[in-house]
Scaffold this motif. Sequence first.
Motif, PDB file in Angstrom:
ATOM      1  N   GLU A 168       0.807  -1.221   0.000  1.00 51.53           N
ATOM      2  CA  GLU A 168       0.000   0.000   0.000  1.00 51.53           C
ATOM      3  C   GLU A 168       0.840   1.272   0.000  1.00 51.53           C
ATOM      4  OE1 GLU A 168      -2.753  -0.150   3.205  1.00 51.53           O
ATOM      5  OE2 GLU A 168      -3.895  -1.839   2.350  1.00 51.53           O
ATOM      6  N   SER A 169       2.093   1.166   0.415  1.00 51.41           N
ATOM      7  CA  SER A 169       2.948   2.353   0.434  1.00 51.41           C
ATOM      8  C   SER A 169       3.457   2.716  -0.960  1.00 51.41           C
ATOM      9  CB  SER A 169       4.139   2.137   1.369  1.00 51.41           C
ATOM     10  OG  SER A 169       5.025   1.159   0.856  1.00 51.41           O
ATOM     11  N   GLU A 170       3.315   1.792  -1.934  1.00 47.19           N
ATOM     12  CA  GLU A 170       3.757   2.039  -3.304  1.00 47.19           C
ATOM     13  C   GLU A 170       2.640   2.743  -4.067  1.00 47.19           C
ATOM     14  OE1 GLU A 170       6.656   1.541  -4.579  1.00 47.19           O
ATOM     15  OE2 GLU A 170       7.649   0.149  -3.201  1.00 47.19           O
ATOM     16  N   THR A 171       2.833   4.021  -4.363  1.00 47.94           N
ATOM     17  CA  THR A 171       1.774   4.793  -5.021  1.00 47.94           C
ATOM     18  C   THR A 171       2.276   5.501  -6.283  1.00 47.94           C
ATOM     19  OG1 THR A 171       2.261   6.709  -3.600  1.00 47.94           O
ATOM     20  CG2 THR A 171       0.534   5.186  -2.850  1.00 47.94           C
ATOM     21  N   ASP A 172       3.391   5.034  -6.840  1.00 54.63           N
ATOM     22  CA  ASP A 172       3.894   5.666  -8.066  1.00 54.63           C
ATOM     23  C   ASP A 172       2.938   5.377  -9.220  1.00 54.63           C
ATOM     24  OD1 ASP A 172       5.230   3.220  -9.775  1.00 54.63           O
ATOM     25  OD2 ASP A 172       5.338   2.896  -7.613  1.00 54.63           O
ATOM     26  N   THR A 175       2.793   1.667 -10.706  1.00 57.44           N
ATOM     27  CA  THR A 175       2.148   0.695  -9.819  1.00 57.44           C
ATOM     28  C   THR A 175       0.642   0.907  -9.777  1.00 57.44           C
ATOM     29  OG1 THR A 175       4.153   0.597  -8.464  1.00 57.44           O
ATOM     30  CG2 THR A 175       2.133  -0.267  -7.487  1.00 57.44           C
ATOM     31  N   GLU A 176       0.232   2.171  -9.657  1.00 54.97           N
ATOM     32  CA  GLU A 176      -1.206   2.472  -9.633  1.00 54.97           C
ATOM     33  C   GLU A 176      -1.870   2.071 -10.945  1.00 54.97           C
ATOM     34  OE1 GLU A 176      -2.926   3.092  -7.206  1.00 54.97           O
ATOM     35  OE2 GLU A 176      -1.945   4.361  -5.742  1.00 54.97           O
TER      36      GLU A 176
END
Length: 208
Positions: A168-172, A175-176
């Motif tokens: 959930e910390s990956e928001t680039d 990835t989104e």
Amino acid sequence: MIVDDSVARYLEEVAPASEGVLAEMEAYGAETEFPLIGPLVGRVLGLLARSIRAERVFECGSGFGYSAWWFAEAVGPKGEVFLTDLSQENLDRAKDFLARGGLDGRCRFLCGDAVEQLTASYGTYDAILVDIDKEGYPDSLAATVPKLRTGGLLITDNVLWGGRVADESETDDATEAIREYTRRLYANEDLSTVILPLRDGVAVSRKS
């Protein structure tokens, strides 16, 4: 990659080693750090294409032709594999590799935006591979699904994105985009989808 390193090594060691030009392609990919699907996924592509007796395959994103090699072997001498890439240099290298492997007569080489090339092409396809810039994944569905025949397969690489899609910390943006694309795959009523947790994750969707 998603699979434990020791398991991945076992899978690579137990399968027959690549030979000839295909081995050259893998060596070139390793030398240049070009992101290849690798032989484990390559065998999946070939098997899937053969399982539906594919004769026309379109690749959205071909690089220097590694995935096309597996498709070209599968479609046989009367089949067609359409390669796309933004780089003419990559396509020229693909032509060389595939020609030396005796597969170039089955291949068509299109330089430019993959989705635009697909949209402008004629007819439908038995299988379509999506391996373009990840930010472009969600919007690509509007082009790929209509171009698949009934019973055709939409195959998408990198859908687990090194596990980042589950963090959930990956928001680039990339990835989104993959997360959104995956949601759209499963929500599409014309597609039945499974995700194979092999290498970087491969989605296989059948059009009904």
